[in-house]
Scaffold this active site. Structure first.
Site, PDB file in Angstrom:
ATOM      1  N   GLU A   1       0.682   3.844   1.909  1.00 45.02           N
ATOM      2  CA  GLU A   1       1.088   4.294   3.253  1.00 45.02           C
ATOM      3  C   GLU A   1       2.353   3.578   3.716  1.00 45.02           C
ATOM      4  O   GLU A   1       3.253   4.177   4.296  1.00 45.02           O
ATOM      5  CB  GLU A   1      -0.034   4.031   4.268  1.00 45.02           C
ATOM      6  CG  GLU A   1      -1.311   4.796   3.991  1.00 45.02           C
ATOM      7  CD  GLU A   1      -2.297   4.034   3.103  1.00 45.02           C
ATOM      8  OE1 GLU A   1      -1.848   3.292   2.211  1.00 45.02           O
ATOM      9  OE2 GLU A   1      -3.504   4.208   3.306  1.00 45.02           O
TER      10      GLU A   1
ATOM     11  N   CYS B   1      -5.444   0.692   5.433  1.00 44.76           N
ATOM     12  CA  CYS B   1      -5.895  -0.671   5.749  1.00 44.76           C
ATOM     13  C   CYS B   1      -5.335  -1.091   7.111  1.00 44.76           C
ATOM     14  O   CYS B   1      -4.499  -0.391   7.708  1.00 44.76           O
ATOM     15  CB  CYS B   1      -5.456  -1.649   4.651  1.00 44.76           C
ATOM     16  SG  CYS B   1      -3.713  -2.129   4.756  1.00 44.76           S
TER      17      CYS B   1
ATOM     18  N   CYS C   1       0.827  -1.213   0.000  1.00 42.11           N
ATOM     19  CA  CYS C   1       0.000   0.000   0.000  1.00 42.11           C
ATOM     20  C   CYS C   1       0.861   1.263   0.000  1.00 42.11           C
ATOM     21  O   CYS C   1       2.014   1.256   0.460  1.00 42.11           O
ATOM     22  CB  CYS C   1      -0.874   0.046   1.243  1.00 42.11           C
ATOM     23  SG  CYS C   1      -2.120  -1.228   1.329  1.00 42.11           S
TER      24      CYS C   1
HETATM   25  N1  THU Z   1      -4.365   0.447  -1.062  1.00 42.01           N
HETATM   26  C1  THU Z   1      -3.510   1.397  -0.592  1.00 42.01           C
HETATM   27  O1  THU Z   1      -2.476   1.682  -1.215  1.00 42.01           O
HETATM   28  N2  THU Z   1      -3.810   2.016   0.549  1.00 42.01           N
HETATM   29  C2  THU Z   1      -4.963   1.846   1.250  1.00 42.01           C
HETATM   30  O2  THU Z   1      -5.167   2.508   2.254  1.00 42.01           O
HETATM   31  C3  THU Z   1      -5.954   0.861   0.794  1.00 42.01           C
HETATM   32  C4  THU Z   1      -5.561   0.038  -0.368  1.00 42.01           C
HETATM   33  C5  THU Z   1      -4.060  -0.195  -2.342  1.00 42.01           C
HETATM   34  C6  THU Z   1      -3.643  -1.619  -2.297  1.00 42.01           C
HETATM   35  C7  THU Z   1      -4.046  -2.095  -3.677  1.00 42.01           C
HETATM   36  O3  THU Z   1      -3.006  -1.784  -4.590  1.00 42.01           O
HETATM   37  C8  THU Z   1      -5.246  -1.266  -4.034  1.00 42.01           C
HETATM   38  O4  THU Z   1      -5.222  -0.155  -3.161  1.00 42.01           O
HETATM   39  C9  THU Z   1      -6.573  -1.996  -3.908  1.00 42.01           C
HETATM   40  O5  THU Z   1      -6.704  -2.555  -2.647  1.00 42.01           O
END
Ligand code: THU
Length: 133
Positions: free
Chosen positions: A58, A89, A56
């Protein structure tokens, strides 16, 4: 007066989102962390064909920041294109709590919606170093 320029931080998160590698979900996310010297460290989500190895935005931002020597963080902004704003998440909350504690989290989307929430509100009963003492 707050020491945090949240507008600048949100703009950095939106810009970082442009670098997202999200060919599978097409869900692009940017994150921007502010450290105590005023530096902004950004990250975007980086997906992988195995799906499970996706990282992610973050966590990219925080691991990049730690690896570059930043240690004290004042705030984070997260930018995505969801009508309901995208909070970190569960895995990212755990990692953010470890290094940032109870900082403000600014959520933004492309249509200009915004929300500010505290980490302690997102992650109220953390497992952290206190359990290990
Ligand atoms: N994702 C993030 O980068 N940050 C979040 O807070 C939630 C989800 C990304 C992971 C994945 O590449 C995409 O969003 C779908 O879940």
């Amino acid at each position: 007066m707050s020491l945090i320029d949240s507008t600048r931080l949100k703009q950095a998160a939106l810009k970082a989102r442009d670098h997202a590698h999200a060919p599978y979900s097409h869900f692009r996310v940017g994150a921007a962390l502010l450290d105590d010297s005023g530096a902004i460290i950004t990250g975007c989500n980086v997906e992988n064909a195995t799906y499970g190895l996706t990282v992610c935005a973050e966590r990219v931002a925080i691991l990049k920041a730690i690896s570059e020597g930043h240690r004290k963080f004042l705030a984070i902004a997260v930018a995505a294109d969801s009508p309901t704003l995208t909070p970190p998440c569960g895995a990212c909350r755990q990692i953010l709590w470890e290094f940032c504690g109870d900082i403000p989290v600014y959520l933004v989307n492309l249509r200009g919606d915004e929300r500010e929430v505290q980490m302690a509100e997102l992650f109220p009963s953390p497992f952290d170093r206190r359990q290990l003492l």
